[in-house]
Design a protein around this motif. Structure first.
Motif, short mmCIF file in Angstrom:
data_model
loop_
_atom_site.label_atom_id
_atom_site.label_comp_id
_atom_site.label_asym_id
_atom_site.label_seq_id
_atom_site.Cartn_x
_atom_site.Cartn_y
_atom_site.Cartn_z
N LEU A 152 -59.10 40.13 -31.35
CA LEU A 152 -59.67 38.84 -31.72
C LEU A 152 -59.14 37.80 -30.74
O LEU A 152 -57.93 37.66 -30.58
CB LEU A 152 -59.22 38.51 -33.14
CG LEU A 152 -59.77 37.29 -33.81
CD1 LEU A 152 -61.14 37.62 -34.38
CD2 LEU A 152 -58.84 36.87 -34.94
N LEU A 153 -60.05 37.10 -30.06
CA LEU A 153 -59.66 36.08 -29.09
C LEU A 153 -60.27 34.74 -29.44
O LEU A 153 -61.40 34.68 -29.94
CB LEU A 153 -60.16 36.46 -27.69
CG LEU A 153 -59.29 37.46 -26.96
CD1 LEU A 153 -59.85 38.83 -27.11
CD2 LEU A 153 -59.16 37.05 -25.53
N THR A 154 -59.54 33.67 -29.14
CA THR A 154 -60.07 32.32 -29.24
C THR A 154 -59.87 31.65 -27.89
O THR A 154 -58.77 31.66 -27.35
CB THR A 154 -59.38 31.51 -30.35
OG1 THR A 154 -59.61 32.17 -31.61
CG2 THR A 154 -59.92 30.09 -30.42
N CYS A 155 -60.95 31.10 -27.38
CA CYS A 155 -60.92 30.39 -26.10
C CYS A 155 -61.35 28.94 -26.31
O CYS A 155 -62.24 28.65 -27.10
CB CYS A 155 -61.89 31.02 -25.10
SG CYS A 155 -61.40 32.63 -24.51
N ALA A 156 -60.70 28.04 -25.57
CA ALA A 156 -61.18 26.66 -25.46
C ALA A 156 -62.14 26.64 -24.29
O ALA A 156 -61.81 27.10 -23.19
CB ALA A 156 -60.01 25.71 -25.22
N VAL A 157 -63.33 26.13 -24.51
CA VAL A 157 -64.35 26.05 -23.47
C VAL A 157 -64.60 24.58 -23.16
O VAL A 157 -64.74 23.76 -24.06
CB VAL A 157 -65.65 26.74 -23.92
CG1 VAL A 157 -66.73 26.62 -22.85
CG2 VAL A 157 -65.39 28.20 -24.27
N ARG A 158 -64.63 24.28 -21.86
CA ARG A 158 -64.92 22.93 -21.40
C ARG A 158 -66.03 22.99 -20.37
O ARG A 158 -66.09 23.92 -19.56
CB ARG A 158 -63.67 22.31 -20.77
CG ARG A 158 -62.56 22.01 -21.77
CD ARG A 158 -61.29 21.53 -21.10
NE ARG A 158 -60.60 22.58 -20.36
CZ ARG A 158 -59.80 23.49 -20.90
NH1 ARG A 158 -59.59 23.51 -22.19
NH2 ARG A 158 -59.20 24.39 -20.15
N ALA A 159 -66.90 21.99 -20.39
CA ALA A 159 -67.96 21.89 -19.38
C ALA A 159 -67.91 20.51 -18.74
O ALA A 159 -67.78 19.50 -19.44
CB ALA A 159 -69.33 22.12 -20.01
N LEU A 160 -68.02 20.51 -17.44
CA LEU A 160 -68.02 19.28 -16.65
C LEU A 160 -69.33 19.18 -15.89
O LEU A 160 -69.89 20.19 -15.47
CB LEU A 160 -66.86 19.29 -15.64
CG LEU A 160 -65.47 19.50 -16.21
CD1 LEU A 160 -64.47 19.73 -15.08
CD2 LEU A 160 -65.05 18.32 -17.06
N ASN A 161 -69.79 17.94 -15.68
CA ASN A 161 -70.98 17.76 -14.86
C ASN A 161 -70.57 17.60 -13.39
O ASN A 161 -69.38 17.72 -13.05
CB ASN A 161 -71.83 16.59 -15.35
CG ASN A 161 -71.14 15.24 -15.22
OD1 ASN A 161 -70.14 15.08 -14.51
ND2 ASN A 161 -71.67 14.25 -15.90
N GLN A 162 -71.53 17.32 -12.55
CA GLN A 162 -71.29 17.22 -11.11
C GLN A 162 -70.37 16.05 -10.75
O GLN A 162 -69.85 16.00 -9.63
CB GLN A 162 -72.61 17.13 -10.34
CG GLN A 162 -73.38 15.84 -10.54
CD GLN A 162 -74.27 15.83 -11.79
OE1 GLN A 162 -74.16 16.69 -12.66
NE2 GLN A 162 -75.13 14.83 -11.88
#
Length: 189
Positions: A152-162
């Protein structure tokens, strides 16, 4: 002037050397690995997902129609032009879907179940034409108590624009096999 292609590196036995991220299927034949194994996904690991993804008008239109979210801020250019944004804002579910999809190849390509998306935040709007890049950080991991052979894994996901503006963050929890090689062999993956 044309230059000859560089020959592939060969081992002492004359076979082609195994490239990183692939597994040998036969002499001179390799298969891409999809999904890192449980042992490779260690707490604190940060993966920058590539390639980036430029959001198109078609992405937004298809996503809004699929979800039924036809709010005019997402679908009506005349309406959206009169808002503080001055243009159509990409539907949040479209952004979430694109970014989550960007993470699959490395973090959960062999997942057996997505268990949760938590704490989703959209701190900056996404517009048609924005290019998004995603990254995942492994927050926690443990062997599953109810599913032997899975972690079981938990990841923090982040998205950035240009412009390096944070447009999305969330936590994603999923199951991965403890022995990815066995899974790849059984499923010919």
């Amino acid at each position: 002037m044309t230059t000859a292609p560089t020959p592939a590196p060969h081992t002492a036995a004359g076979d082609i050397a195994q490239p990183t991220g692939y597994r040998r299927i036969g002499p001179g034949r390799f298969r891409e690995n999809v999904g890192l194994g449980y042992d490779e996904l260690t707490v604190g690991l940060v993966i920058e997902h590539r390639p980036g993804r430029t959001v198109t008008d078609t992405d937004n239109l298809l996503g809004t129609m699929l979800t039924g979210n036809v709010a005019p801020i997402h679908t009506d250019a005349h309406y959206a032009a009169q808002t503080r944004h001055g243009r159509i804002v990409v539907c949040a579910s479209v952004t979430l879907g694109l970014v989550a999809g960007m993470t699959v190849r490395s973090t959960s390509g062999l997942t057996t179940a997505n268990l949760g998306l938590d704490n989703a935040r959209f701190p900056h709007p996404v517009y048609v034409g924005d290019t998004l890049h995603a990254e995942s950080e492994v927050l926690t991991r443990r062997h599953s108590a109810s599913r032997p052979g899975e972690g079981l894994l938990t990841c923090a996901v982040r998205a950035l624009n240009q412009h390096d503006e944070l447009v999305l963050q969330f936590e994603r929890t999923f199951l991965v096999p403890l022995d990815p090689t066995a899974v790849r062999n059984v499923h010919n993956y």
